[in-house]
Design a protein around this motif. Sequence first.
Motif, PDB file in Angstrom:
ATOM      1  N   ILE A 196      -4.459  10.443  -9.571  1.00  0.00           N
ATOM      2  CA  ILE A 196      -4.555   8.978  -9.495  1.00  0.00           C
ATOM      3  C   ILE A 196      -3.424   8.410  -8.638  1.00  0.00           C
ATOM      4  O   ILE A 196      -3.626   7.482  -7.867  1.00  0.00           O
ATOM      5  N   SER A 197      -2.219   9.012  -8.758  1.00  0.00           N
ATOM      6  CA  SER A 197      -1.115   8.430  -7.987  1.00  0.00           C
ATOM      7  C   SER A 197      -1.233   8.743  -6.495  1.00  0.00           C
ATOM      8  O   SER A 197      -0.633   8.058  -5.675  1.00  0.00           O
ATOM      9  N   THR A 198      -1.995   9.772  -6.126  1.00  0.00           N
ATOM     10  CA  THR A 198      -2.101  10.089  -4.688  1.00  0.00           C
ATOM     11  C   THR A 198      -3.521   9.832  -4.160  1.00  0.00           C
ATOM     12  O   THR A 198      -3.844  10.238  -3.057  1.00  0.00           O
ATOM     13  N   ARG A 199      -4.350   9.201  -4.947  1.00  0.00           N
ATOM     14  CA  ARG A 199      -5.757   9.082  -4.549  1.00  0.00           C
ATOM     15  C   ARG A 199      -5.922   8.139  -3.354  1.00  0.00           C
ATOM     16  O   ARG A 199      -5.163   7.170  -3.192  1.00  0.00           O
ATOM     17  N   GLU A 200      -6.919   8.457  -2.525  1.00  0.00           N
ATOM     18  CA  GLU A 200      -7.241   7.599  -1.389  1.00  0.00           C
ATOM     19  C   GLU A 200      -8.185   6.506  -1.886  1.00  0.00           C
ATOM     20  O   GLU A 200      -9.101   6.784  -2.660  1.00  0.00           O
ATOM     21  N   ASN A 260     -15.468   2.406   0.319  1.00  0.00           N
ATOM     22  CA  ASN A 260     -14.243   1.650   0.039  1.00  0.00           C
ATOM     23  C   ASN A 260     -14.163   1.418  -1.472  1.00  0.00           C
ATOM     24  O   ASN A 260     -14.889   0.608  -2.026  1.00  0.00           O
ATOM     25  N   ASP A 261     -13.267   2.139  -2.154  1.00  0.00           N
ATOM     26  CA  ASP A 261     -13.124   1.998  -3.606  1.00  0.00           C
ATOM     27  C   ASP A 261     -12.119   0.909  -3.972  1.00  0.00           C
ATOM     28  O   ASP A 261     -11.852   0.689  -5.154  1.00  0.00           O
ATOM     29  N   SER A 262     -11.557   0.260  -2.948  1.00  0.00           N
ATOM     30  CA  SER A 262     -10.542  -0.759  -3.220  1.00  0.00           C
ATOM     31  C   SER A 262     -11.206  -2.118  -3.447  1.00  0.00           C
ATOM     32  O   SER A 262     -12.370  -2.330  -3.118  1.00  0.00           O
ATOM     33  N   GLU A 263     -10.431  -3.033  -4.037  1.00  0.00           N
ATOM     34  CA  GLU A 263     -10.953  -4.388  -4.233  1.00  0.00           C
ATOM     35  C   GLU A 263     -10.655  -5.263  -3.026  1.00  0.00           C
ATOM     36  O   GLU A 263     -10.871  -6.470  -3.062  1.00  0.00           O
ATOM     37  N   LYS A 264     -10.096  -4.675  -1.945  1.00  0.00           N
ATOM     38  CA  LYS A 264      -9.804  -5.431  -0.723  1.00  0.00           C
ATOM     39  C   LYS A 264     -10.558  -4.798   0.436  1.00  0.00           C
ATOM     40  O   LYS A 264     -10.863  -3.596   0.403  1.00  0.00           O
ATOM     41  N   GLU A 265     -10.789  -5.600   1.508  1.00  0.00           N
ATOM     42  CA  GLU A 265     -11.459  -4.992   2.662  1.00  0.00           C
ATOM     43  C   GLU A 265     -10.471  -4.098   3.404  1.00  0.00           C
ATOM     44  O   GLU A 265      -9.262  -4.312   3.359  1.00  0.00           O
ATOM     45  N   GLN A 266     -11.004  -3.073   4.056  1.00  0.00           N
ATOM     46  CA  GLN A 266     -10.143  -2.119   4.748  1.00  0.00           C
ATOM     47  C   GLN A 266     -10.682  -1.913   6.156  1.00  0.00           C
ATOM     48  O   GLN A 266     -11.889  -1.933   6.383  1.00  0.00           O
ATOM     49  N   ARG A 267      -9.745  -1.701   7.081  1.00  0.00           N
ATOM     50  CA  ARG A 267     -10.139  -1.458   8.472  1.00  0.00           C
ATOM     51  C   ARG A 267      -9.877   0.011   8.787  1.00  0.00           C
ATOM     52  O   ARG A 267      -8.793   0.532   8.511  1.00  0.00           O
ATOM     53  N   ILE A 268     -10.889   0.652   9.379  1.00  0.00           N
ATOM     54  CA  ILE A 268     -10.770   2.090   9.623  1.00  0.00           C
ATOM     55  C   ILE A 268     -10.968   2.407  11.097  1.00  0.00           C
ATOM     56  O   ILE A 268     -11.859   1.833  11.748  1.00  0.00           O
ATOM     57  N   THR A 269     -10.115   3.263  11.617  1.00  0.00           N
ATOM     58  CA  THR A 269     -10.295   3.785  12.981  1.00  0.00           C
ATOM     59  C   THR A 269     -10.397   5.308  12.866  1.00  0.00           C
ATOM     60  O   THR A 269     -10.009   5.876  11.846  1.00  0.00           O
ATOM     61  N   TYR A 296      -6.832   4.265   7.894  1.00  0.00           N
ATOM     62  CA  TYR A 296      -7.320   3.013   7.310  1.00  0.00           C
ATOM     63  C   TYR A 296      -6.163   2.242   6.701  1.00  0.00           C
ATOM     64  O   TYR A 296      -5.134   2.818   6.362  1.00  0.00           O
ATOM     65  N   ARG A 297      -6.338   0.941   6.618  1.00  0.00           N
ATOM     66  CA  ARG A 297      -5.321   0.114   5.969  1.00  0.00           C
ATOM     67  C   ARG A 297      -5.937  -1.175   5.458  1.00  0.00           C
ATOM     68  O   ARG A 297      -6.911  -1.672   6.019  1.00  0.00           O
ATOM     69  N   GLU A 298      -5.376  -1.644   4.337  1.00  0.00           N
ATOM     70  CA  GLU A 298      -5.753  -2.968   3.837  1.00  0.00           C
ATOM     71  C   GLU A 298      -4.979  -3.985   4.662  1.00  0.00           C
ATOM     72  O   GLU A 298      -3.955  -3.644   5.255  1.00  0.00           O
ATOM     73  N   ALA A 299      -5.456  -5.263   4.660  1.00  0.00           N
ATOM     74  CA  ALA A 299      -4.765  -6.303   5.422  1.00  0.00           C
ATOM     75  C   ALA A 299      -3.303  -6.340   4.990  1.00  0.00           C
ATOM     76  O   ALA A 299      -3.001  -6.497   3.806  1.00  0.00           O
ATOM     77  N   GLY A 300      -2.398  -6.144   5.946  1.00  0.00           N
ATOM     78  CA  GLY A 300      -0.958  -6.209   5.677  1.00  0.00           C
ATOM     79  C   GLY A 300      -0.417  -4.975   4.970  1.00  0.00           C
ATOM     80  O   GLY A 300       0.770  -4.914   4.649  1.00  0.00           O
ATOM     81  N   GLY A 301      -1.270  -3.980   4.741  1.00  0.00           N
ATOM     82  CA  GLY A 301      -0.808  -2.795   3.983  1.00  0.00           C
ATOM     83  C   GLY A 301      -0.390  -1.657   4.900  1.00  0.00           C
ATOM     84  O   GLY A 301      -0.509  -1.739   6.125  1.00  0.00           O
ATOM     85  N   GLU A 302       0.110  -0.613   4.290  1.00  0.00           N
ATOM     86  CA  GLU A 302       0.545   0.575   5.019  1.00  0.00           C
ATOM     87  C   GLU A 302      -0.676   1.380   5.476  1.00  0.00           C
ATOM     88  O   GLU A 302      -1.677   1.454   4.759  1.00  0.00           O
ATOM     89  N   PRO A 303      -0.602   2.014   6.661  1.00  0.00           N
ATOM     90  CA  PRO A 303      -1.744   2.840   7.066  1.00  0.00           C
ATOM     91  C   PRO A 303      -1.779   4.169   6.288  1.00  0.00           C
ATOM     92  O   PRO A 303      -0.740   4.696   5.914  1.00  0.00           O
ATOM     93  N   HIS A 304      -2.988   4.657   6.025  1.00  0.00           N
ATOM     94  CA  HIS A 304      -3.179   5.964   5.372  1.00  0.00           C
ATOM     95  C   HIS A 304      -4.055   6.804   6.285  1.00  0.00           C
ATOM     96  O   HIS A 304      -4.924   6.269   6.971  1.00  0.00           O
ATOM     97  N   THR A 305      -3.813   8.098   6.264  1.00  0.00           N
ATOM     98  CA  THR A 305      -4.606   8.979   7.134  1.00  0.00           C
ATOM     99  C   THR A 305      -5.406   9.964   6.286  1.00  0.00           C
ATOM    100  O   THR A 305      -4.893  10.505   5.305  1.00  0.00           O
TER     101      THR A 305
END
Length: 474
Positions: A357-361, A393-402, A455-464
């Motif tokens: 859970i602590s490292t989940r994407e 997208n399992d998050s409650e925010k929109e995410q942008r993916i490249t 991918y990243r949430e608006a204003g969030g850190e990028p994840h790979t």
Amino acid sequence: MSSVPKGRNQSKEQVIQLYQGAKRIHPKMAKGRFANLRLLMILATQFVFYVVPWFNWSGRQAVLFDIPARHFYIFGLSLGMGDLIYLALLLIISAFGLFWWTTIAGRLWCGYSCPQTVYTEIMLWIDHLVEGDRNKRLKLDKERWNFRKIRIKTIKYLLIFIVCAWTGITFAGWFTPIRELVPAVFTLTAGGGALFAAAFYGFMTWLFAHQMREQVCLHMCPYARFQSAMFDKDTLVISYDTERGEPRGARKKTASKEEIKLGDCINCTMCVQVCPVGIDIRDGLQYQCIGCAACIDACDEIMDKMNYPRGLIRYTTESVLAHEYTDKDIRKRLLRPRVIGYGAVLAAAVAAMIAGISTRETLNVDIIKDRGVMVRENNQGWLENAYNLRIINDSEKEQRITAKVSGFDEISLTGLPSDGLTVPPKETVTVPVQVATIPEYADKGSHPIVFEFTYREAGGEPHTIIEKASFIGE
Ligand code: SF4
Ligand code: SF4
């Protein structure tokens, strides 16, 4: 029912009952330290059940299992279909937690936390509140129907109906936003699914906790049957100390033990009267015993009155009763191979759950090869493979993916917007993409390639995320 015909020595037809309905048990209310502990557990578990669905978190219900949307919310955690592994881990943790605890302390779960025990206890409180204690209830049951009996029973069933209805509505509120559900139920505008869940759970609460009571534990609960496989002679069980108690018998409080030549059991039957499953613990360990400890409280009270030491009925182990060690040494027997084994699996599952859970994407991508097009030539003359990217997208925010792809010295990826694709919150989108390379690099057969998604949430850190795939050559 079968009838025996009249014979030479039988003047009357004899009727033998082959079925006997279970008699209603009216246990006496036990008072004491274990009754207080049970009360605390009931308050704690019912606080979780009735109150937690009303908590809010970031503008939504804090804990909600939204099955139609296939999304679970647990405070700050938002789990989608890609997170089903955690549900499996939770089941493993619950099962091994129960095994581990049962090996150490027997049926503590049954006695203190099982919903069947808890709701039966609530129903018994209502019985006690409206009809009085055991003797009054027994008398009322035998009484012919009259105005008083009808009045008492009506009040009782009204209270039971309110408790069961509220329990059913609360249950549905774990799956449908409860703040909208409750007004909708009262205005009869709630959805059919939610109404069915509320009515069904409310009905089952009445059936199991009020009507069937101990019959559920005796005849329906599988745990009651297989838990003995987890017991060993060092498992804590509630036992009557036969050596100390026998021979049992009534005596005056002032009588000296030497004179009467009796054990400590005064045969008051209080331990039987408080037992919710109607057994006599003095007959030895029985599978019907749910470990509620009501008989310990009842007996301790008698021992206090007689000025005898407490613990004629107590939590102890088979080994103690066989004089292998004393009650004081029970803790030293905790580290047994079975306890360590269950504990190790439990600890591993908990660690895996926390780490996962602590490292989940919060965004997952499945790469699905387009089976309709194995390989083709594009208008540049390059070899091209087609894929479908299923982006969850399992998050409650929109995410942008490249995305980018590697695997050959010359390789291209088309289909995703160059500035990235926006995936709405809690949505799954499927995007067709193409990977191409010059024919010299991809001869016949399968070639490993690697997708790298950022991918990243608006204003969030990028994840790979790195995902492997294969490219089919000529
Ligand atoms: S409550 Fe204690 S003293 Fe009374 S019958 Fe049961 S074991 Fe004996
Ligand atoms: S024997 Fe004692 S512990 Fe077992 S169910 Fe009856 S009262 Fe509870």
